[in-house]
Design an enzyme around this catalytic site. Sequence first.
Site, mmCIF file in Angstrom:
data_model
loop_
_atom_site.group_PDB
_atom_site.id
_atom_site.type_symbol
_atom_site.label_atom_id
_atom_site.label_comp_id
_atom_site.label_asym_id
_atom_site.label_seq_id
_atom_site.Cartn_x
_atom_site.Cartn_y
_atom_site.Cartn_z
ATOM 1 C CG ASP A 194 -1.981 1.175 1.299
ATOM 2 O OD1 ASP A 194 -1.878 2.008 0.685
ATOM 3 O OD2 ASP A 194 -2.661 0.891 2.176
ATOM 4 C CB CYS A 232 -9.676 4.503 5.965
ATOM 5 S SG CYS A 232 -10.291 2.458 5.676
ATOM 6 C CG ASN A 451 -10.529 -3.704 0.275
ATOM 7 O OD1 ASN A 451 -10.165 -4.744 0.914
ATOM 8 N ND2 ASN A 451 -10.126 -2.449 0.902
ATOM 9 N N PRO A 454 -12.717 -6.083 5.364
ATOM 10 C CG PRO A 454 -10.872 -6.182 7.132
ATOM 11 C CD PRO A 454 -11.318 -6.060 5.576
ATOM 12 C CB SER A 486 -6.993 -4.703 3.265
ATOM 13 O OG SER A 486 -8.139 -4.460 3.855
#
Length: 567
Positions: A194, A232, A451, A454, A486
């Site tokens: 990332d 995020c 992605n 979670p 991720s």
Amino acid sequence: MINHVTIKGTMYNGTRSLSSSTSNSSSVLNLKSFVAEEVRKIEDWWGQPRYKDVERPYSSLDVVKHRGSLPVECNRYASSFQAQKLFRLLEDKFEKKLPLHTLGVIDPVQMTQLARSKEIEVAYLSGWACSSTLVGSTNEVSPDFGDYPYNTVPNQVERIFKAQQMHDRKLFLEKVEGLTNDDTTDYLKPIIADADMGHGGNTTVMKLAKLFAEKGAAAIHLEDQMVGGKRCGHLGGAVIVPSSTQLSRLIATRLQWDIMGTENLILARTDSCNGELLSSSSDPRDHKFIKGTIEPGITPWSDRLAGLESQPMVTSDQIAIEEAEWYDKHHVFTFDEALQKQVSQTEYERYLELKNKHLKEKPFVSLKEMKALASQASPATTIEFDWDAPRTKEGYYLYNGGMEAAIERSLYFAPYADMIWLETKTPDLKQAISFSSRIHEVYPHVKLVYNLSPSFNWSAHGYTEENLKGFIWDLAKHGFVLQLVSLAGLHVNGLSFWQLVKSFGQNGMKAYVEQVQRLEKLENSDVLTHQKWSGAEYVDSIIKVLQNGSSSQTLSTSGDSFTENQF
């Protein structure tokens, strides 16, 4: 091939010449020959299948001019070999419509367990995990706002890659000595890391790309969020940068790796599907998604805010209330939406006709051009549209994020990236298929990333157990070849240790034996014998080589005192 080129006392094999007597004309001639040969090599390299779908807005000469006199062959980066491995995996999976799916790891322990799975073929390192658990040089942990030092994730890549190499050496020794016939474990699984939003301008992006290539990442992903406005992808308040800014990041990364002679992969991620703010209106390709007001003469929110903040008794709660009231009162629209509210349906349809005709000549329409087309369609109407009035305190524009924005941006980014990543709010298979079909209409070769976050409450989206089991493979049928959970390592780490903590407090060693040691043995976990796992026997073998047999009994790590003999 030219091995030695002398220019002002410098030999182009990485060493200094013994004499500087060569004439200037000869030096210039040798330089031209050297440059021409290097240009040819780069163009041959770019002509390989690896780069058949990659565009570059710069030339091979631009790369040569910025490499310096040291031959590129003297630095053979391991990450480039890993990138070649990753590229082959992606090509194979994409052709077969199969997934290359993986779990995010946060330490060497998790990496080694991932390595033992034949089905999981790549590793992923998350910036979120680094920010929240692994820290950087500041030793500060924080949520994923991209405000940690830019070498934080590259340093974690180095940590994991060095661990991969250590365990690979250990396994290789065991194979050579006939101690194992393990053909499943692959410790050198390519690392995808990332890179957040690049952490700065183009030169910072290049330095970051260089770090990742030096430290072992086969691929990185870059998102189109703003430095300083990074969130995020599953938090609110993210600020999207102009399309041109993200394109510059992708190009800067590619140029850096071309200068280094590496084949690392770029994943271009767009957060525009969820984005509501844009940092600048500088790129006309973004104009159709910027929102403004249609009321003439209103006081901009920033003016109102400045007035409130100048009043000494105004609290932050009062300002928040005023802000909510301002946006509730002054509705915002894209230019097309604003126009539709101010002209007749016939005039609006005429505008769309003119706009579509314009789009056949150029793939975007700026605000100035949209206003001109609107005047042609409805010459008697004064169109009200002000995208400055609703701008935030920081100057950000309101942005109409969504699938259309994500698709358009992804189409811009695709020629300059190796893969495209769509960041979404929910695990929506229909949405993903729709995105894939639109991208593949234009670029059928483009590999997509998903992605499997979670952050999603997977149980709340109506999936049956069968649907959940097949989700990854269903996505892969539509080109989403790379898929990752991720933060899997983070969640497993927290859950399993919490379960042990709860039980250990009451049941002591009974809890440890039942919840850890017995399960490790039952599951054939190599960490059960953690000394062997760490490479003690490998180091012992090196010591024996150094001692040439002397003191092999007394210095051996596997003597009578070796407690793992109990297993």
